[in-house]
Scaffold this motif. Sequence first.
Motif, PDB file in Angstrom:
ATOM      1  N   ASP A  16     113.535   1.452  -1.073  1.00  0.00           N
ATOM      2  CA  ASP A  16     113.907   1.088   0.063  1.00  0.00           C
ATOM      3  C   ASP A  16     114.826   2.341   1.034  1.00  0.00           C
ATOM      4  O   ASP A  16     115.985   2.368   1.098  1.00  0.00           O
ATOM      5  CB  ASP A  16     114.909   0.014   0.237  1.00  0.00           C
ATOM      6  CG  ASP A  16     115.181  -0.537   1.433  1.00  0.00           C
ATOM      7  OD1 ASP A  16     114.779  -0.133   2.514  1.00  0.00           O
ATOM      8  OD2 ASP A  16     115.804  -1.990   1.569  1.00  0.00           O
ATOM      9  N   TRP A  17     113.840   3.368   1.342  1.00  0.00           N
ATOM     10  CA  TRP A  17     114.655   4.431   1.722  1.00  0.00           C
ATOM     11  C   TRP A  17     115.162   4.438   3.145  1.00  0.00           C
ATOM     12  O   TRP A  17     116.129   5.088   3.675  1.00  0.00           O
ATOM     13  CB  TRP A  17     113.376   5.611   1.911  1.00  0.00           C
ATOM     14  CG  TRP A  17     112.611   5.990   0.606  1.00  0.00           C
ATOM     15  CD1 TRP A  17     111.341   5.588   0.572  1.00  0.00           C
ATOM     16  CD2 TRP A  17     113.085   6.021  -0.992  1.00  0.00           C
ATOM     17  NE1 TRP A  17     110.980   5.644  -0.893  1.00  0.00           N
ATOM     18  CE2 TRP A  17     111.975   5.688  -1.685  1.00  0.00           C
ATOM     19  CE3 TRP A  17     114.369   6.171  -1.310  1.00  0.00           C
ATOM     20  CZ2 TRP A  17     111.960   6.014  -3.052  1.00  0.00           C
ATOM     21  CZ3 TRP A  17     114.517   6.233  -2.563  1.00  0.00           C
ATOM     22  CH2 TRP A  17     113.546   6.299  -3.448  1.00  0.00           C
ATOM     23  N   ASP A  18     114.731   3.422   4.040  1.00  0.00           N
ATOM     24  CA  ASP A  18     115.290   3.312   5.123  1.00  0.00           C
ATOM     25  C   ASP A  18     116.731   2.665   5.182  1.00  0.00           C
ATOM     26  O   ASP A  18     117.753   3.286   5.767  1.00  0.00           O
ATOM     27  CB  ASP A  18     114.420   2.156   6.175  1.00  0.00           C
ATOM     28  CG  ASP A  18     112.972   2.862   6.425  1.00  0.00           C
ATOM     29  OD1 ASP A  18     113.133   4.052   6.612  1.00  0.00           O
ATOM     30  OD2 ASP A  18     112.180   2.087   6.773  1.00  0.00           O
ATOM     31  N   GLN A  19     116.897   1.971   4.161  1.00  0.00           N
ATOM     32  CA  GLN A  19     118.057   1.201   4.017  1.00  0.00           C
ATOM     33  C   GLN A  19     119.315   2.336   3.266  1.00  0.00           C
ATOM     34  O   GLN A  19     120.198   2.337   3.731  1.00  0.00           O
ATOM     35  CB  GLN A  19     118.116   0.254   2.915  1.00  0.00           C
ATOM     36  CG  GLN A  19     119.459  -0.665   2.800  1.00  0.00           C
ATOM     37  CD  GLN A  19     119.991  -1.160   3.875  1.00  0.00           C
ATOM     38  OE1 GLN A  19     119.330  -1.609   4.866  1.00  0.00           O
ATOM     39  NE2 GLN A  19     121.293  -1.311   4.149  1.00  0.00           N
ATOM     40  N   ILE A  20     118.552   3.002   2.557  1.00  0.00           N
ATOM     41  CA  ILE A  20     119.645   4.315   1.990  1.00  0.00           C
ATOM     42  C   ILE A  20     120.128   5.207   3.226  1.00  0.00           C
ATOM     43  O   ILE A  20     121.106   5.779   3.090  1.00  0.00           O
ATOM     44  CB  ILE A  20     118.859   4.948   0.896  1.00  0.00           C
ATOM     45  CG1 ILE A  20     118.791   4.108  -0.501  1.00  0.00           C
ATOM     46  CG2 ILE A  20     119.448   6.221   0.716  1.00  0.00           C
ATOM     47  CD1 ILE A  20     117.929   4.743  -1.656  1.00  0.00           C
TER      48      ILE A  20
END
Length: 205
Positions: A189-193
């Motif tokens: 979940d790169w967007d959340q990071i």
Amino acid sequence: MIAKVCTAAPVIPVLTIDRVEDAQPLARALVAGGLPALEITLRTAAAMEAIAAVSEVEGAMAGVGTLLTAAQIRDAKSAGATFGVSPGATHSLIEAAREYDLPLLPGAATATEAMRLLEQGFVFQKFFPAEAAGGAPALGSMVGPLPQITFCPTGGVTPENAKTYLALPNTRCVGGSWIAPKALIDAGDWDQITQIARRAADLLA
């Protein structure tokens, strides 16, 4: 280089990377969120390969954390690390950092340790373990006698107490493992990071 690392953003993410394939997308997510200086801890078998992968990401400063030995400094430098972070400091570690030309952010928990590092030219130091060593009140008490030193408190730093540390005149950044939770890395979940990183990058706003 350490000055550049410590002034790049309010938070240096402290990263534990289990899978090499996560390294580059994680680094890109953090850089996109405004956190370019990345400390990759030597706590997994994939750490050295992860450092090499992150060193290729545009805008990322690949750092190595949990440095304990001269061999680790040698290997991390070969892998592409541009700076190192250690929980404490020993003579052999400091000598190896100089030998292999790896800028070092050494750890100190007391005034005596900080003074010994200052004698060796370290004006940027890691305050570790920050919360266990007395937290922001303890670190703030060093401002008067040791105004030459700028600290990066790490260890128990959270989104809730980070601002208290960052308000101290002898603190320019903090080290935080909350930036990239294992569950989000495992899920890709790169967007959340990136969103977490953006909030961290705005802590001094």
